[in-house]
Design an enzyme around this catalytic site. Structure first.
Site, PDB file in Angstrom:
ATOM      1  N   HIS A   1       0.792  -1.096  -0.088  1.00 23.71           N
ATOM      2  CA  HIS A   1      -0.187  -0.067   0.081  1.00 23.71           C
ATOM      3  C   HIS A   1       1.002   1.192  -0.087  1.00 23.71           C
ATOM      4  CE1 HIS A   1      -3.331  -2.346   2.006  1.00 23.71           C
ATOM      5  NE2 HIS A   1      -2.309  -3.113   2.593  1.00 23.71           N
TER       6      HIS A   1
ATOM      7  N   THR B   1       0.422   4.930   1.929  1.00 23.50           N
ATOM      8  CA  THR B   1      -0.150   5.838   2.990  1.00 23.50           C
ATOM      9  C   THR B   1      -1.027   6.784   2.726  1.00 23.50           C
ATOM     10  OG1 THR B   1       1.565   7.411   3.677  1.00 23.50           O
ATOM     11  CG2 THR B   1       1.758   5.261   4.813  1.00 23.50           C
TER      12      THR B   1
ATOM     13  N   HIS C   1      -2.453  -3.132  -3.436  1.00 18.94           N
ATOM     14  CA  HIS C   1      -3.703  -2.937  -3.061  1.00 18.94           C
ATOM     15  C   HIS C   1      -4.819  -2.631  -4.091  1.00 18.94           C
ATOM     16  CE1 HIS C   1      -6.312  -0.970   0.255  1.00 18.94           C
ATOM     17  NE2 HIS C   1      -6.566  -2.058  -0.414  1.00 18.94           N
TER      18      HIS C   1
ATOM     19  N   GLU D   1       2.482  -0.718   4.511  1.00 21.74           N
ATOM     20  CA  GLU D   1       2.362   0.515   4.199  1.00 21.74           C
ATOM     21  C   GLU D   1       3.820   1.171   3.806  1.00 21.74           C
ATOM     22  OE1 GLU D   1      -0.620   2.310   3.567  1.00 21.74           O
ATOM     23  OE2 GLU D   1      -2.135   1.111   4.681  1.00 21.74           O
TER      24      GLU D   1
END
Length: 270
Positions: free
Chosen positions: A32, A34, A139, A97
């Site tokens: 991912h 953030t 993601h 992340e």
């Protein structure tokens, strides 16, 4: 909390986790960004019980690695998603992340120190849990249309050169027939069959609708990063075909495989 990886610089435990709901532990790594102002902002949010979100690891721009949830636990990072017909991605994955402002705020490049740290962390996690290379995903792969991270600037090719993930050189962008929003027919169904065979959650209904367009965008963000437009041009289709051919148990190499038949139909129609 004791860190799972020797690469962890600091542990900042989040309360936002629960038991995994599938047996056998994680079999997927999910990357991912953030999408927040600073890494510290992201850490505060991921540790806030009100947010109901978390991740296993966060990697700062300078390469520092924070662990927030034990790998054996189910962190809340993926939301609603699907991959190869499986849902509850949170129960199947380790969420990483990466601190980055994201598409909505300029989408800066990922610093080299950060990419190196992500690669090292992915290698460590994959070895510990025997995670297959093709299950290192973004993601946006598992949630097309809802998420865009880590996006087309993330250097998946650099990770692949370090022995991580599943990747091929994208086919050159050129002319030729392509499929786009609103197109219908057997060739579209064949293309959808290829996307589904790789793992994307698309209907195989012969209609190039919004779900297929968003899955195409997600595929391009990961595998054909030079042009992300949601159009299934010859470069996109050929790159997808190459990926399927190089899977360890490729559906295109099985005798009488449906995926091979759909691939042939796409190429004949292109």
């Amino acid at each position: 909390m004791t860190p799972d990886s020797p690469l962890v610089d600091i542990v900042l435990a989040s309360p936002n986790h629960n038991e995994r709901r599938v047996p056998g532990g994680p079999d997927m790594l999910l990357i991912h960004y953030t999408g927040m102002g600073t890494g510290d902002d992201a850490v505060r949010w991921l540790c806030d019980p009100v947010s109901a979100v978390s991740c296993h690891y966060l990697v700062h721009e300078d390469g520092r690695i924070v662990q927030m949830v034990p790998e054996a636990r189910r962190a809340w990072h993926a939301g609603v998603g699907n991959w190869r017909g499986q849902d509850d991605i949170n129960s199947r994955s380790i969420g990483i992340e990466i601190v980055n402002l994201g598409h909505a705020a300029g989408y800066p490049d990922f610093p080299e120190a950060q990419v190196r740290a992500v690669a090292q962390l992915c290698a460590d996690c994959a070895a510990r849990w025997a995670i297959p290379p093709e299950r290192l995903l973004g993601h946006s792969d598992v949630a097309p249309g809802r998420k865009a991270d880590p996006g087309e600037k993330f250097p998946w090719d650099q990770l692949f050169r370090a022995g991580l993930g599943h990747y091929v050189e994208a086919a050159p962008i050129a002319g030729g027939r392509f499929f786009g929003l609103g197109d219908r027919g057997d060739p579209v169904a064949a293309y959808q069959g290829l996307l589904a065979a790789y793992g994307y959650g698309v209907p195989i209904d012969g209609t190039f609708g919004e779900t297929t367009r968003q899955a195409t965008i997600a595929f391009q963000r990961h595998f054909r990063r030079a042009c992300v437009d949601g159009v299934a041009d010859a470069s996109t289709v050929e790159t997808l075909h190459r990926l399927l051919m190089q899977l360890p148990q490729s559906p295109l190499r099985r005798p009488g495989a449906v995926a091979q038949a759909t691939a042939d139909r796409v190429h004949v129609s292109a």
